[in-house]
Every structure is written in C-alpha cells, then in structure tokens.
Scaffold this active site. Sequence first.
Site, PDB file in Angstrom:
ATOM      1  N   TYR A 187       5.829   0.510   6.154  1.00 38.17           N
ATOM      2  CA  TYR A 187       4.678   0.041   5.370  1.00 38.17           C
ATOM      3  C   TYR A 187       4.627  -1.482   5.243  1.00 38.17           C
ATOM      4  O   TYR A 187       3.634  -2.031   4.769  1.00 38.17           O
ATOM      5  CB  TYR A 187       4.715   0.635   3.958  1.00 38.17           C
ATOM      6  CG  TYR A 187       4.593   2.131   3.932  1.00 38.17           C
ATOM      7  CD1 TYR A 187       3.389   2.757   4.248  1.00 38.17           C
ATOM      8  CD2 TYR A 187       5.682   2.931   3.592  1.00 38.17           C
ATOM      9  CE1 TYR A 187       3.274   4.137   4.231  1.00 38.17           C
ATOM     10  CE2 TYR A 187       5.575   4.312   3.569  1.00 38.17           C
ATOM     11  CZ  TYR A 187       4.373   4.905   3.886  1.00 38.17           C
ATOM     12  OH  TYR A 187       4.257   6.268   3.871  1.00 38.17           O
ATOM     13  N   PHE A 194       6.701   3.721  -4.748  1.00 34.80           N
ATOM     14  CA  PHE A 194       5.473   3.963  -4.008  1.00 34.80           C
ATOM     15  C   PHE A 194       4.291   3.608  -4.909  1.00 34.80           C
ATOM     16  O   PHE A 194       4.371   3.675  -6.130  1.00 34.80           O
ATOM     17  CB  PHE A 194       5.362   5.389  -3.436  1.00 34.80           C
ATOM     18  CG  PHE A 194       6.234   5.581  -2.227  1.00 34.80           C
ATOM     19  CD1 PHE A 194       5.770   5.249  -0.969  1.00 34.80           C
ATOM     20  CD2 PHE A 194       7.532   6.045  -2.364  1.00 34.80           C
ATOM     21  CE1 PHE A 194       6.584   5.389   0.147  1.00 34.80           C
ATOM     22  CE2 PHE A 194       8.349   6.187  -1.253  1.00 34.80           C
ATOM     23  CZ  PHE A 194       7.878   5.853   0.004  1.00 34.80           C
ATOM     24  N   HIS A 245      -1.955  -2.484   2.393  1.00 33.50           N
ATOM     25  CA  HIS A 245      -1.624  -2.036   1.036  1.00 33.50           C
ATOM     26  C   HIS A 245      -0.449  -2.823   0.455  1.00 33.50           C
ATOM     27  O   HIS A 245      -0.215  -2.774  -0.746  1.00 33.50           O
ATOM     28  CB  HIS A 245      -1.292  -0.541   1.076  1.00 33.50           C
ATOM     29  CG  HIS A 245      -1.934   0.264  -0.008  1.00 33.50           C
ATOM     30  ND1 HIS A 245      -2.989  -0.179  -0.781  1.00 33.50           N
ATOM     31  CD2 HIS A 245      -1.668   1.530  -0.458  1.00 33.50           C
ATOM     32  CE1 HIS A 245      -3.338   0.766  -1.645  1.00 33.50           C
ATOM     33  NE2 HIS A 245      -2.553   1.805  -1.472  1.00 33.50           N
ATOM     34  N   ASN A 274       1.399   4.695  -5.972  1.00 39.36           N
ATOM     35  CA  ASN A 274       0.742   5.491  -7.009  1.00 39.36           C
ATOM     36  C   ASN A 274       1.590   5.705  -8.253  1.00 39.36           C
ATOM     37  O   ASN A 274       1.105   6.260  -9.233  1.00 39.36           O
ATOM     38  CB  ASN A 274       0.307   6.848  -6.432  1.00 39.36           C
ATOM     39  CG  ASN A 274      -0.704   6.688  -5.319  1.00 39.36           C
ATOM     40  OD1 ASN A 274      -1.188   5.590  -5.053  1.00 39.36           O
ATOM     41  ND2 ASN A 274      -1.028   7.777  -4.656  1.00 39.36           N
ATOM     42  N   ASN A 294      -5.061   3.259  -7.167  1.00 38.44           N
ATOM     43  CA  ASN A 294      -4.140   4.155  -7.872  1.00 38.44           C
ATOM     44  C   ASN A 294      -2.946   3.440  -8.489  1.00 38.44           C
ATOM     45  O   ASN A 294      -2.418   3.872  -9.509  1.00 38.44           O
ATOM     46  CB  ASN A 294      -3.675   5.275  -6.938  1.00 38.44           C
ATOM     47  CG  ASN A 294      -4.802   6.236  -6.621  1.00 38.44           C
ATOM     48  OD1 ASN A 294      -5.676   6.472  -7.446  1.00 38.44           O
ATOM     49  ND2 ASN A 294      -4.805   6.773  -5.422  1.00 38.44           N
TER      50      ASN A 294
END
Length: 198
Positions: free
Chosen positions: A15, A66, A20, A68, A114
């Site tokens: 990631y 993470f 993001h 969220n 989120n």
Amino acid sequence: MIKLIVGLGNPGAEYEATRHNAGFWLVDQLARMGGATLRVEGRFHGLAARARLWDQEVWLLKPSTFMNRSGLAVVSLARFYKILPDEIVVVHDEMDLPAGSAKLKRGGGAGGHNGLKDISAHLGTQDYWRLRLGVGHPRNAPGGAGAGREDVVNFVLKPPRREEQEAIDAALDRCIEPLGLLARGDAERAMAQLHTAR
C-alpha cells in the site's frame, strides 16, 4: 497549538505508494525534517515519534490499524498525552480535490472518508483539524466518466500516475510552512497561505 499530526494510510509495502497513503507520506517527511524515527508503539496501535518541529515538540503518528480503524490509534495516543481534539491535525487523501491541491479545515463531516468517520467516532467529536491532500478522482482519470464505488476503491488503492505524483509531492512541500503556522496557533494565516499557494 498543534500537539499531534496523524497521517492516514494502510500499513504494508503493497500500500506504500497508493493514493490512500498520502497522509503517511507527509508524516514521513515531517519525521525526516524533525530528525525523528517513527517506531512501532503497540499501546498506540501504530508508528509514533516525538519530533522537534517549528521550535516545539509535536507527536507524529501513522496508525497501523488499516484506514477504516484509524480512530483507535488516534484516541489511544491523544488520551495518553492529554491532547485535545482541536490540537490534532489528521492528514488524509482527498478525492474531491485535484492531485497537487491541499486544503486545511477544522471540523466538518467525513465526506465519505472511512478513516475520518472512525476518528470522529472514537474522539466523540468532529472538531479536529484536517489537512486534505488532493489525489484526484477516478471520474477525472482517462476513461473515468461515470466512476462507481468499485472504481473509487480501486483508484485510491493504486499509485498515482507520474504527473499526479509530482503534483502531490509539490503539495506536500507547500504544506510544511502552513502546518508550522497552525502549530504555533496562527490558523488564519496557515489557511490563507496554503489556500493561495501555487
């Protein structure tokens, strides 16, 4: 006064370069500036460091929960060090801004993000600072007309195109001085400078 700067993103090498993770990129840059090393802090559910920035001590945090579930990390560090919500800046990717744009605001809704939703739920308030880093939107990408939810998820979990990355990197550099003004309590000047920067 700002005592905690949180960069949002997802942990793991897969990631690291995705849109993001734009919040992580700025916190990494601040850690380098402040000569600080982000270390795993289990009690804070993330990587944290105390850095000397703008002539004051500022906590830096990259949640490892993470995206969220970012609220757990933020509230754990904030409660431990008695940091109030209005002393926190959350740095996050923003699809409603073009790549290379950045906006600073206090409070407001999550706008479908989120990570912000979870932070607001854990803090019990939306009254914290957000530094919104524009990463563009899939509807504006080549062939992106009529982008749906799945397209949005795929978009933020992919690396920016080269020209987008260059624009985002330039925006990260432009955020440093306004963040310093905010950290010293001059929110009005911080926003004016960031929002008129080119």
